[in-house]
Design an enzyme around this catalytic site. Sequence first.
Site, PDB file in Angstrom:
ATOM      1  N   SER A  82       0.848  -1.195   0.000  1.00  0.00           N
ATOM      2  CA  SER A  82       0.000   0.000   0.000  1.00  0.00           C
ATOM      3  C   SER A  82       0.879   1.240   0.000  1.00  0.00           C
ATOM      4  O   SER A  82       2.087   1.162   0.231  1.00  0.00           O
ATOM      5  CB  SER A  82      -0.945  -0.033   1.193  1.00  0.00           C
ATOM      6  OG  SER A  82      -0.539   0.859   2.173  1.00  0.00           O
ATOM      7  N   SER A  83       0.248   2.390  -0.265  1.00  0.00           N
ATOM      8  CA  SER A  83       1.040   3.619  -0.401  1.00  0.00           C
ATOM      9  C   SER A  83       1.666   4.050   0.928  1.00  0.00           C
ATOM     10  O   SER A  83       2.536   4.913   0.936  1.00  0.00           O
ATOM     11  CB  SER A  83       0.175   4.738  -0.974  1.00  0.00           C
ATOM     12  OG  SER A  83      -0.930   4.944  -0.133  1.00  0.00           O
ATOM     13  N   CYS A  84       1.239   3.434   2.048  1.00  0.00           N
ATOM     14  CA  CYS A  84       1.815   3.838   3.343  1.00  0.00           C
ATOM     15  C   CYS A  84       3.261   3.372   3.501  1.00  0.00           C
ATOM     16  O   CYS A  84       3.909   3.719   4.471  1.00  0.00           O
ATOM     17  CB  CYS A  84       0.965   3.343   4.499  1.00  0.00           C
ATOM     18  SG  CYS A  84       1.087   1.579   4.732  1.00  0.00           S
TER      19      CYS A  84
ATOM     20  N   LYS B 122       5.163  -4.473   5.539  1.00  0.00           N
ATOM     21  CA  LYS B 122       5.022  -4.470   4.074  1.00  0.00           C
ATOM     22  C   LYS B 122       6.383  -4.271   3.398  1.00  0.00           C
ATOM     23  O   LYS B 122       6.687  -4.909   2.388  1.00  0.00           O
ATOM     24  CB  LYS B 122       4.075  -3.346   3.634  1.00  0.00           C
ATOM     25  CG  LYS B 122       2.630  -3.608   3.996  1.00  0.00           C
ATOM     26  CD  LYS B 122       2.035  -4.624   3.060  1.00  0.00           C
ATOM     27  CE  LYS B 122       0.639  -5.013   3.452  1.00  0.00           C
ATOM     28  NZ  LYS B 122       0.177  -6.238   2.790  1.00  0.00           N
TER      29      LYS B 122
ATOM     30  N   HIS C 259     -12.619   4.114   5.606  1.00  0.00           N
ATOM     31  CA  HIS C 259     -11.849   5.142   4.913  1.00  0.00           C
ATOM     32  C   HIS C 259     -12.771   6.291   4.518  1.00  0.00           C
ATOM     33  O   HIS C 259     -13.999   6.157   4.561  1.00  0.00           O
ATOM     34  CB  HIS C 259     -11.186   4.549   3.663  1.00  0.00           C
ATOM     35  CG  HIS C 259     -10.154   3.526   3.991  1.00  0.00           C
ATOM     36  ND1 HIS C 259     -10.096   2.292   3.376  1.00  0.00           N
ATOM     37  CD2 HIS C 259      -9.136   3.533   4.886  1.00  0.00           C
ATOM     38  CE1 HIS C 259      -9.087   1.599   3.873  1.00  0.00           C
ATOM     39  NE2 HIS C 259      -8.484   2.324   4.797  1.00  0.00           N
TER      40      HIS C 259
HETATM   41  N1  LIG Z   1      -8.316  -1.152   0.951  1.00  0.00           N
HETATM   42  C1  LIG Z   1      -7.436  -0.303   0.466  1.00  0.00           C
HETATM   43  O1  LIG Z   1      -7.722   0.897   0.273  1.00  0.00           O
HETATM   44  C2  LIG Z   1      -6.059  -0.767   0.098  1.00  0.00           C
HETATM   45  C3  LIG Z   1      -5.261   0.140  -0.563  1.00  0.00           C
HETATM   46  C4  LIG Z   1      -4.002  -0.233  -0.922  1.00  0.00           C
HETATM   47  C5  LIG Z   1      -3.549  -1.496  -0.615  1.00  0.00           C
HETATM   48  N2  LIG Z   1      -4.329  -2.393   0.030  1.00  0.00           N
HETATM   49  C6  LIG Z   1      -3.699  -3.687   0.356  1.00  0.00           C
HETATM   50  O2  LIG Z   1      -4.425  -4.805  -0.125  1.00  0.00           O
HETATM   51  C7  LIG Z   1      -4.313  -5.884   0.802  1.00  0.00           C
HETATM   52  C8  LIG Z   1      -5.714  -6.369   1.157  1.00  0.00           C
HETATM   53  O3  LIG Z   1      -6.450  -5.285   1.690  1.00  0.00           O
HETATM   54  P1  LIG Z   1      -8.040  -5.267   1.767  1.00  0.00           P
HETATM   55  O4  LIG Z   1      -8.450  -3.852   1.798  1.00  0.00           O
HETATM   56  O5  LIG Z   1      -8.618  -6.195   0.765  1.00  0.00           O
HETATM   57  O6  LIG Z   1      -8.238  -5.874   3.244  1.00  0.00           O
HETATM   58  P2  LIG Z   1      -9.486  -6.702   3.812  1.00  0.00           P
HETATM   59  O7  LIG Z   1     -10.729  -6.298   3.104  1.00  0.00           O
HETATM   60  O8  LIG Z   1      -9.428  -6.615   5.288  1.00  0.00           O
HETATM   61  O9  LIG Z   1      -9.112  -8.197   3.385  1.00  0.00           O
HETATM   62  C9  LIG Z   1      -8.029  -8.889   3.926  1.00  0.00           C
HETATM   63  C10 LIG Z   1      -8.350 -10.361   3.895  1.00  0.00           C
HETATM   64  O10 LIG Z   1      -7.255 -11.089   4.485  1.00  0.00           O
HETATM   65  C11 LIG Z   1      -7.789 -12.075   5.350  1.00  0.00           C
HETATM   66  N3  LIG Z   1      -6.880 -12.389   6.442  1.00  0.00           N
HETATM   67  C12 LIG Z   1      -6.352 -11.550   7.366  1.00  0.00           C
HETATM   68  N4  LIG Z   1      -5.604 -12.236   8.240  1.00  0.00           N
HETATM   69  C13 LIG Z   1      -5.637 -13.530   7.849  1.00  0.00           C
HETATM   70  C14 LIG Z   1      -5.062 -14.726   8.350  1.00  0.00           C
HETATM   71  N5  LIG Z   1      -4.270 -14.719   9.442  1.00  0.00           N
HETATM   72  N6  LIG Z   1      -5.327 -15.892   7.715  1.00  0.00           N
HETATM   73  C15 LIG Z   1      -6.131 -15.916   6.632  1.00  0.00           C
HETATM   74  N7  LIG Z   1      -6.699 -14.821   6.095  1.00  0.00           N
HETATM   75  C16 LIG Z   1      -6.450 -13.646   6.709  1.00  0.00           C
HETATM   76  C17 LIG Z   1      -9.052 -11.440   5.897  1.00  0.00           C
HETATM   77  O11 LIG Z   1      -9.913 -12.428   6.388  1.00  0.00           O
HETATM   78  P3  LIG Z   1     -10.748 -12.117   7.754  1.00  0.00           P
HETATM   79  O12 LIG Z   1     -11.470 -10.832   7.511  1.00  0.00           O
HETATM   80  O13 LIG Z   1     -11.629 -13.312   7.892  1.00  0.00           O
HETATM   81  O14 LIG Z   1      -9.703 -12.006   8.830  1.00  0.00           O
HETATM   82  C18 LIG Z   1      -9.606 -10.710   4.673  1.00  0.00           C
HETATM   83  O15 LIG Z   1     -10.408 -11.546   3.884  1.00  0.00           O
HETATM   84  C19 LIG Z   1      -3.532  -5.352   1.992  1.00  0.00           C
HETATM   85  O16 LIG Z   1      -2.205  -5.781   1.890  1.00  0.00           O
HETATM   86  C20 LIG Z   1      -3.609  -3.864   1.866  1.00  0.00           C
HETATM   87  O17 LIG Z   1      -2.447  -3.228   2.332  1.00  0.00           O
HETATM   88  C21 LIG Z   1      -5.586  -2.052   0.386  1.00  0.00           C
END
Ligand SMILES: NC(=O)c1ccc[n+]([C@@H]2O[C@H](COP(=O)([O-])OP(=O)(O)OC[C@H]3O[C@@H](n4cnc5c(N)ncnc54)[C@H](OP(=O)(O)O)[C@@H]3O)[C@@H](O)[C@H]2O)c1
Length: 327
Positions: free
Chosen positions: A110-112, A143, A182
């Site tokens: 992510s951008s952070c 990250k 957010h």
């Molecule tokens: N959202 C944004 O704006 C954004 C922007 C830039 C980058 N990203 C990056 O994209 C990635 C995913 O983000 P997201 O927004 O999709 O997050 P999210 O909606 O919270 O999804 C993360 C997923 O990972 C699963 N997970 C977490 N811990 C786990 C574990 N120990 N074992 C198995 N599964 C696990 C979660 O399952 P549970 O919920 O069941 O724990 C959830 O399904 C991250 O690396 C984030 O930095 C996101």
Amino acid sequence: MTMDNNARIYVAGHRGLVGSALVRNLQSRSYVNLLTRTHAELDLTDQKAVERFFDQEKPEYVFLAAAKVGGIHANNTYPAEFIRDNLAIQTNIIHAAYKNAVKRLLFLGSSCIYPKLAPQPMKEEHLLTSELEPTNRPYALAKIAGIEMCWSYNRQYGTQYLAPMPTNLYGPGDNYDLNNSHVLPALIRKFHEARQENSPTVTVWGTGNPRREFLYSEDMADGCVFLMNLPEEKFQPLLAADRNDGLPPVINLGVGKDVTIRELGEIIKRTVGYQGNITFDNTKPDGTPRKLMDVSLLHSLGWTETISLETGIELAYMEYSRRISVH
Ligand SMILES: NC(=O)c1ccc[n+]([C@@H]2O[C@H](COP(=O)([O-])OP(=O)(O)OC[C@H]3O[C@@H](n4cnc5c(N)ncnc54)[C@H](OP(=O)(O)O)[C@@H]3O)[C@@H](O)[C@H]2O)c1
């Protein structure tokens, strides 16, 4: 190397905002062998369980979109969990991918990861040039360690691991909880509720002047699948061993354009059909004045987003309305 339609593709974190968009994109392109496990079925912090999964399922491509994520409050309250879980998840998956000869892996960051005061727009080369934002440093450092692992495995073992860094995302399945969502989903909900309740004003935190960039999650997924399918001659130069700029295998994934929070509020107000006024609560913090990604590397490879902010917000609002009407 283009993924075969029968390729065994593992999407880690497939129920999340990012992972679910990836699954939809892959399905729409007729990939039929998608491997998924819920958190309850496979705890990715459990090294033995991850090894067993890779051993049994033998994925050929991996999208690593599982992570412990959260807003400022969660990052401040559970810093130990943020650094520990993320280091464990990514270490387990990256190493298991290497041991099982996975062809390509994308590690979502992510951008952070960029310094708090990085020059704008932020380029890949700004990584590790100055201090990080303290509130999410444990998360950002995990990250960065993951990126360094991709770099190191590429160098030592000749793997093909790339780390796309998406900008702020929004889209289907987003979190609309006012306590830890957010800014974009939070404003959709606020304007929607204000319209329902005929409130004369909606108050937005801060001055409205900070600038932010947003990418629709479906576009993000499309960009990731595009990167995964890049031909060898375009993919290899992005990896550590070949990279002319000496950088780790990082690539920004964004739109390269930003809007002020005030402009964002105006778009959402129009989309929701709210007739009242917007006011700004200057006593609340603004955060970083600007966080914009330089996406010239991505554009040079031939990918740009297709969904404008206005269209994306319309789609997100439609999904939000459907979701709340069901509950
Ligand atoms: N959202 C944004 O704006 C954004 C922007 C830039 C980058 N990203 C990056 O994209 C990635 C995913 O983000 P997201 O927004 O999709 O997050 P999210 O909606 O919270 O999804 C993360 C997923 O990972 C699963 N997970 C977490 N811990 C786990 C574990 N120990 N074992 C198995 N599964 C696990 C979660 O399952 P549970 O919920 O069941 O724990 C959830 O399904 C991250 O690396 C984030 O930095 C996101």
